[in-house]
Design a protein around this motif. Structure first.
Motif, PDB file in Angstrom:
ATOM      1  N   GLY A 144      41.765  36.535  56.853  1.00  0.00           N
ATOM      2  CA  GLY A 144      41.381  35.468  57.764  1.00  0.00           C
ATOM      3  C   GLY A 144      42.139  34.177  57.547  1.00  0.00           C
ATOM      4  O   GLY A 144      42.867  34.013  56.561  1.00  0.00           O
ATOM      5  N   GLU A 145      41.977  33.263  58.502  1.00  0.00           N
ATOM      6  CA  GLU A 145      42.599  31.936  58.464  1.00  0.00           C
ATOM      7  C   GLU A 145      41.565  30.913  58.917  1.00  0.00           C
ATOM      8  O   GLU A 145      40.889  31.114  59.929  1.00  0.00           O
ATOM      9  N   GLY A 167      39.248  32.300  62.011  1.00  0.00           N
ATOM     10  CA  GLY A 167      39.475  33.667  62.457  1.00  0.00           C
ATOM     11  C   GLY A 167      39.392  34.648  61.318  1.00  0.00           C
ATOM     12  O   GLY A 167      39.878  34.378  60.214  1.00  0.00           O
ATOM     13  N   LEU A 168      38.759  35.809  61.559  1.00  0.00           N
ATOM     14  CA  LEU A 168      38.637  36.870  60.564  1.00  0.00           C
ATOM     15  C   LEU A 168      38.960  38.209  61.215  1.00  0.00           C
ATOM     16  O   LEU A 168      38.617  38.444  62.378  1.00  0.00           O
ATOM     17  N   VAL A 169      39.606  39.093  60.454  1.00  0.00           N
ATOM     18  CA  VAL A 169      39.948  40.426  60.944  1.00  0.00           C
ATOM     19  C   VAL A 169      39.560  41.452  59.885  1.00  0.00           C
ATOM     20  O   VAL A 169      39.835  41.270  58.694  1.00  0.00           O
ATOM     21  N   VAL A 207      36.972  41.828  64.719  1.00  0.00           N
ATOM     22  CA  VAL A 207      37.590  40.519  64.946  1.00  0.00           C
ATOM     23  C   VAL A 207      36.497  39.483  65.177  1.00  0.00           C
ATOM     24  O   VAL A 207      35.570  39.717  65.955  1.00  0.00           O
ATOM     25  N   ALA A 208      36.597  38.359  64.477  1.00  0.00           N
ATOM     26  CA  ALA A 208      35.745  37.200  64.743  1.00  0.00           C
ATOM     27  C   ALA A 208      36.665  35.996  64.896  1.00  0.00           C
ATOM     28  O   ALA A 208      37.373  35.637  63.956  1.00  0.00           O
ATOM     29  N   ASP A 209      36.676  35.410  66.075  1.00  0.00           N
ATOM     30  CA  ASP A 209      37.576  34.283  66.366  1.00  0.00           C
ATOM     31  C   ASP A 209      36.742  33.140  66.932  1.00  0.00           C
ATOM     32  O   ASP A 209      36.019  33.316  67.925  1.00  0.00           O
TER      33      ASP A 209
END
Length: 244
Positions: A144-145, A167-169, A207-209
């Motif tokens: 993530g970032e 953001g997380l993947v 995905v969490a954005d």
């Protein structure tokens, strides 16, 4: 020069993570507020930041912490120059992966202008939630970032006013098929797995954005896709109120 300069290179074999709490404005557990909030609220006092410059490195080879906090080690380099405090890097071993951050606090600004950029790499979900019964083969990694900027004299205020992106993947993993069938309310499949036993199913992606505006995280995408069920989500997280 016009200010004294503190230079240090510190190495700790074992560091108690609770000792770092007061540095970011966290109260001891015994005096935490009854409202249940967790974000540190004690303000930084910047009036003396211009009385000294500093260049301090700290390496902690192991961290003592609660079992629910999967921190492993710490490396940080703190600089204080002309009332501007930077941590570059602020790096933790975390749940089998790494959290690498760059944090800056500008003490010239009233309130403090803060920015945090964080990269999460190869965080192991099984280690992130050790009390959660998942498949023995593991269920993948989180990358993530985070890039947030805000103003405030405490961590809580900084986050409550923050703007930026999160953001997380999730990829390359497995998860309980029973869990996914239950999430999708697939009653016949749930009964079959209850009788025949659970088994893992492949995670295609997660995905969490979020866009963050004035401390409110608005979901742009929330997707968790497996071979049996796709879960879609919407919603917000209010960092000022600590609600979702």
């Amino acid at each position: 020069g016009k200010r004294p300069v503190l230079v240090a290179d510190l190495v700790s074999r074992v560091l108690d993570i609770s000792d770092l709490g007061p540095m970011i404005g966290a109260k001891p557990a015994a005096v935490r507020p009854a409202d249940g909030r967790v974000l540190p609220e004690i303000p930084f006092k910047t009036d003396r930041w211009d009385s000294v410059d500093a260049d301090v490195k700290l390496t902690a080879r192991a961290l003592r912490h609660p079992a629910s906090v999967p921190l492993e080690d710490l490396v940080t380099h703190m600089k204080l120059k002309d009332s501007v405090l930077t941590l570059d890097p602020l790096a933790f071993g975390y749940a089998g992966g790494r959290l690498d951050a760059v944090v800056s606090l500008d003490g010239h600004s009233l309130p403090i202008a803060a920015r945090a950029q964080v990269r999460a790499r190869k965080i192991q979900i099984a280690k992130l939630m050790p009390g959660f019964k998942l498949s023995k083969s593991g269920i993948g990694q989180i990358n993530g970032e985070f890039d947030l900027a805000g103003k405030g004299d405490s961590v809580r205020q900084m986050l409550a006013t923050s703007n930026g992106k999160v953001g997380l993947v999730i990829a390359n993993g497995e998860i309980s098929k029973l869990m996914m069938e239950t999430a999708g309310l697939h009653l016949w499949e749930i009964l079959e797995l209850k009788l025949g036993g659970d088994r893992p199913v492949k995670v295609r992606c997660g995905v969490a954005d979020f866009d963050v505006t004035k401390g409110v995280m608005q979901a742009q995408a929330l997707v968790f896709d497996t071979a049996v069920t796709t879960i879609l989500g919407t919603g917000t997280i209010d960092l000022a109120q600590e609600t979702l």
